[in-house]
Design an enzyme around this catalytic site. Structure first.
Site, mmCIF file in Angstrom:
data_model
loop_
_atom_site.group_PDB
_atom_site.id
_atom_site.type_symbol
_atom_site.label_atom_id
_atom_site.label_comp_id
_atom_site.label_asym_id
_atom_site.label_seq_id
_atom_site.Cartn_x
_atom_site.Cartn_y
_atom_site.Cartn_z
ATOM 1 C CE LYS C 76 -3.881 2.076 2.585
ATOM 2 N NZ LYS C 76 -4.795 1.917 3.733
ATOM 3 C CB SER C 151 -8.089 3.813 2.871
ATOM 4 O OG SER C 151 -7.247 3.119 3.791
ATOM 5 C CB SER C 175 -8.499 1.088 5.797
ATOM 6 O OG SER C 175 -9.138 2.330 5.708
#
Lengths: 476, 95, 486
Positions: C76, C151, C175
């Site tokens: 990420k 997210s 997330s």
């Protein structure tokens, strides 16, 4: 109108750790810009703080020294504001739960009066960097080497009533933190600085007047001058019908005035909240006991001991215990001089401190060690040299690495105590100054000094003064 | 409306966020909606409950006082928008 | 190979059926073919990936390879990766080349993984749909008109689409779990303090936790093994031994007590989603588990509390982005205030600015007690609800999200409706607990996830409970049919 002055001080003492409060970067002074600002100090994305164990120990020592309460559970908070020398946009400090709570310290004024000043709290925090305002094409340069340096902010009660009291308090704290070995006290490098909250109120009024905060004062002299200036400004302003605004003011030492930096109410909403990157600092009894065991003898106790043990006057003991290093120097000198305390005290307070001041040194880098000084004092005590000759010996000790005995020997400074030799010289002088002898015998006692001077001159100062006096009296 | 445009501007200033004048009402509206949601907290009395700042109620660990970092200025300043003589440059700071 | 689990890929590498370089090139080719429409990667580090794969192959040749050696994964873009742009999907960090590695990136690198690149996400992890990214929305590989969740939407999408064998993610209020549910992958959020936060760009420090998105619980165990552990650089990292997660996967579930929070099976939960979860519960009964109802009475306060605490923490965390030492700086600032306001105003997107303002407001003078302190008090109640429930049950089971993936732009107009997609996941972060989302079916062709929540440091048990289910089902093995670009 009689005005009463009310002063509270916030002292920032830089804790003398090797590394920063939340990172492993060095705290050494004077490095090239930003070479001691690591990723944590720079507030790079993703970095996290880890607390330096030394700062906790130092804060605990300070608390113990001022009889304060050590918070068993203190919390770091974020103080939010934007400034280019504050990399994260918040300063990690302590707000609601400081590590040191409610202590006090006794100050003594020049006239000998004593007064207790309350210490509201002392908390740990990180220092900010530095803005360099010399011109970079109309820009300001930021050096973050100092960012993250540990500070103990010591906040007093508004207990002081004059600039003199404020200075006495500041000096007391200054000496204490150095005694504790937690701050080097170097004011020129900013290791010890203070903000002063100053207000005035009519004599007898209970409520405090509106205060102003004088920022970043870094010498005792400036504290006194800044406060006195500010008090005068406030009195004049109020007496002219004006009102004091609560604001931060900067003391300009060159112009000798304080001027407004920013008005408090307009900008500052620090939005304190507990720093979620740090957990509560928990201190238990065992930890405190261990700290207590390492507490050095503190200035007041040491001064009392010097009075009792060395029979020093209050003032002399005060001077000699003004720093831990000076006190240690004195005690080492006394040992080396085989217990000649009075001589040691006088020579240190006179020649040694004078010599250090002249060359801008302090006692820790004195060119004359306590041992070598003691060696000379022994020779004064045993009449090998006179006090006058000793000044020459001292000069030589200061300039060289030689021992006192070697200097006395090689320069022939040994005192003459052979009464035969002294008598011989005195006889000659009496013979050569018959006029003065007559006058003296006629009652002009003052001339005695003239004869002593002549004898000393003839013997290059090396005659034992007591013997000279005695023999002269007899002969005349 | 808890937050009017004036208050939104004050908060934006506090957070040093440049917000276009025409966007202010939109932010005000959204923030008020969120605050409305947050208002649900008032449904319960909490005076007797200790705040929980951290899921893990443990004590701060301490680091030994050792210098572990070396100078990486050049490396770090590669990301800086403006530097000179090793300093980060910002518009003139007036005190 | 791209449809295989990490465990299978690792086995193939060790059996020398394929080299890490071949595998890496295969993934890189797939990224070129398919990521144009999915937009799951912000940065692909092709050259480094191949070099690292070659290095891994040497380890295989020397017989020094570990379980994750040579496995291509993605990070990420919230994790600092030295020498590689680390953007947090923000214009603010579009030019930021991280000068150091996040602890968890370093640990995975030490374990031998090959990083293919950095995945798209909601800007600074603020969002539940991946639409707040400066680099554009990520599309759900199962339905390109749908969001992948957020997210960690990019990380979820790369695993679902076979564009990486696994990915790292972070979870502040759901997330990892919410996008895992919406894309049909397995998402593990470990206990707060289990995985170091050092180098993980902070959103809300007391809630953030790094974890993984993988094809299976078995894969999650392999990832956690490498990521977990004490880090002296993170004061909130917990010094506790890391168990052998893979060794714990196969315990029998006989006698396991599963709690179903009644508040999670109520109004707002789509009936079809509930059906998928009920089917999963049936499987667990068959596996010998005992299912009981539990109550988490303060569930409805989790979102209000979260939207005070998370913005408050983020408002301070994001103050360092000021255009001075790194990141975006506005053009020709006239003075310091202009530098700050324009750099931050132009560098941050709308949702980020909204949350910073919300945070500054709840912390500001006069409001702190009413908002922040009150939220922290209720946070304790929420945490205590879980502690209470875990007195009677071993794990808590429920839906991960109330609905399957919604369409792009569907919830963008109103931030509040978006916030409610995290209704079942947020309380877990407030309590610091570990949780995992596991695929349990499809509704209208879009995946549905089930959430398992464990007690503190009970990751091994969660992985065991999830793994046993996955041994019985194949929801986690489903793969979307992708159309190549061009």
């Amino acid at each position: 109108m009689q005005w009463e002055v009310v002063i509270g001080l916030e002292i920032h003492a830089q804790l003398n750790t090797k590394s920063k409060i939340f990172s492993g970067a060095s705290t050494a002074y004077g490095a090239a810009p930003n070479t001691q600002a690591c990723e944590v100090d720079l507030g790079l994305p993703g970095v996290l703080p880890v607390l330096n164990e030394e700062v906790v120990r130092m804060a605990a020592l300070f608390a113990l020294a001022i009889d304060a309460n050590v918070s068993r559970h203190s919390v770091f908070a974020r103080k939010n504001y934007f400034y280019p020398d504050l990399p994260k946009g918040y300063q990690i400090s302590q707000f609601e739960r400081p590590i040191v709570e409610t202590g006090s310290i006794e100050i003594e004024l020049e006239d000998g009066t004593r007064k207790i000043i309350g210490v509201t709290r002392a908390h740990l925090e990180e220092d900010a960097g530095k803005s360099l305002h010399e011109d970079f094409h109309g820009m300001t340069g930021i050096d973050l080497n100092r960012a993250g340096t540990p500070l103990l902010e010591i906040v007093s009660e508004p207990d002081m009533r004059s600039a003199q009291e404020a200075v006495a308090y500041m000096k007391k704290i200054h000496s204490l933190v150095q005694y504790l070995g937690i701050c080097d006290g170097n004011m020129a490098e900013g290791s010890f600085r203070c903000d002063a909250n100053v207000s005035i109120r009519p004599q007898g009024q209970k409520e405090l007047g509106t205060r102003t905060e004088l920022k970043n004062i870094n010498s005792f002299r400036f504290v006194e001058r800044a406060i006195n200036y500010e008090v005068q400004r406030q009195i004049e302003l109020i007496e002219e019908g004006g009102k004091i605004t609560q604001e931060t003011r900067l003391y300009d030492a060159d112009a000798h005035e304080t001027r407004s930096m920013r008005s408090k109410e307009e900008a500052m909403d620090y939005r304190y909240f507990p720093d979620p990157d740090l957990l509560p600092v928990v201190i238990d009894d065992g930890y405190l006991d261990a700290c207590r065991a390492t507490l050095p003898e503190l200035p007041d106790a040491k001064r009392q001991r010097f009075i009792d043990e060395y029979a020093l006057s209050v003032d002399d003991a005060g001077v000699l215990t003004s720093s831990r290093d000076l006190a240690a120097y004195f005690e080492a000198t006394v040992v080396a001089a085989k217990g000649e305390t009075k001589l040691a005290a006088n020579w240190i307070m006179g020649e040694v401190i004078g010599g250090l001041n002249k060359s801008g040194l302090d006692i820790t880098n004195s060119p004359l060690s306590a041992e070598r000084l003691g060696g000379m004092l022994i020779r004064i005590a045993d009449d090998t040299i006179s006090g006058k000759i000793a000044k020459q010996v001292f000069e030589a000790l200061w300039q060289s690495d030689e021992e006192a005995d070697a200097i006395i020997e090689s320069r022939g400074l040994k005192q003459v105590t052979d009464s035969g030799a002294i008598e011989k010289v005195i006889d000659e002088i009496i013979a050569n100054n018959s006029g003065q002898v007559e006058q003296y015998r006629a009652g002009k006692d003052k001339l005695f000094g003239f004869f002593v001077g002549q004898v000393m001159k003839a013997m290059q100062g090396k005659a034992n003064p007591a013997q000279v006096n005695e023999i002269l009296k007899k002969k005349l | 409306m808890v937050l009017d445009s004036d208050k939104v501007k004050k908060i934006a200033h506090l957070a040093r966020l440049g917000i276009k004048e025409e966007d202010i009402p939109g932010y005000a509206q959204d923030l008020n909606k969120i605050l409305g949601l947050v208002e649900n907290m008032s449904a319960i009395k909490t005076e007797a409950i200790l705040p929980l700042a951290h899921p893990m109620e443990v004590a701060q660990r301490l680091r030994a006082d050792v210098v572990t970092e070396v100078d990486q200025r050049v490396h770090f300043q590669k990301n800086a928008p403006a530097v000179e003589a090793g300093l980060y440059l910002v518009p003139k700071v007036i005190e | 190979m791209h449809t295989q689990t990490l465990a299978q890929i690792s086995a193939a590498l060790h059996a020398k059926k394929i080299s890490s370089e071949e595998l890496t090139r295969d993934y890189l080719t797939r990224i070129k073919s398919f990521d144009g429409s999915i937009n799951a990667y912000i940065t692909v580090t092709e050259e480094e990936a191949i070099a690292n794969a070659q290095r891994a192959d040497k380890l295989f040749a020397k017989g020094e390879a570990g379980a994750l050696t040579g496995v291509p994964i993605a990070h990420k873009d919230i994790f600092c990766t030295q020498g590689v742009r680390t953007s947090c999907a923000s214009k603010m960090l579009d030019n930021f080349i991280a000068p150091y590695n996040a602890t968890c990136v370093a640990k995975l690198a030490d374990a031998g993984v090959v990083s293919l690149g950095k995945t798209n996400m909601d800007e600074f992890a603020m969002g539940s749909s991946n639409e707040t990214s400066f680099y554009g929305a990520v599309k759900n590989p199962w339905a390109l008109e749908a969001v992948p969740g957020g997210s960690s939407g990019g990380s979820a999408a790369v695993v679902a689409a076979g564009l990486a064998a696994a990915a790292t993610g972070t979870d502040t209020g759901g997330s990892i779990r919410q996008p895992a549910a919406l894309t049909g992958v397995t998402g593990l959020k470990p206990t707060y303090g289990r995985v170091s936060r050092y180098g993980m760009i902070a959103f809300a420090s007391s809630l953030d936790q790094g974890g993984s998105l993988t094809r299976s619980a078995e894969d999650a165990a392999m990832m956690l093994q490498a990521m977990a552990g004490f880090d002296a650089k993170d004061s909130t990292s917990i010094d506790k031994p890391v168990p052998d997660y893979s060794a714990e996967l196969n315990h029998s579930l006989q006698g396991l007590r599963i709690g179903l929070p009644k508040e999670y099976f109520s109004e707002g939960l789509a009936a079809e989603v509930e059906q998928c979860v009920q089917d999963a519960i049936t499987h667990y009964r068959k596996l010998g588990a005992e299912v009981v109802e539990v109550s988490l009475p303060h569930t409805d306060l989790a979102i209000p509390v979260y939207y005070v605490i998370a913005p408050a923490e983020c408002s301070a965390n994001l103050s360092r982005f000021d255009g001075v030492r790194f990141g975006y700086r506005c053009k020709d600032p006239v003075d310091l205030e202009d530098l700050y306001k324009r750099s931050r105003g132009e560098g941050f997107g709308t949702e980020v600015k909204r949350r910073i303002m919300m945070g500054a407001y709840v912390l500001s003078a006069g409001y702190y007690d009413a908002y922040y302190l009150k939220a922290q008090r209720i946070r304790r109640l929420i945490r205590d609800d879980f502690l209470q429930a875990f007195k009677n049950v071993d794990v808590i089971l429920g839906p991960t999200t109330p609905t399957p993936a919604f369409n792009l732009a569907e919830k963008q107009k109103d931030p509040i409706t978006m916030y409610f997609s995290d209704i079942y996941t947020i309380a877990v972060n407030l309590a610091g607990l570990p949780a995992i989302s596991v695929p349990v079916g499809f509704v209208g062709g879009r995946p549905v996830g089930m959430q398992l929540i464990g007690g503190l440091f009970e990751e091994a048990r969660l992985l065991n409970v999830a793994h046993k289910f996955q041994m019985e089902t194949d929801w986690h093995l489903q793969t979307p049919i992708l159309k190549a670009d061009q």
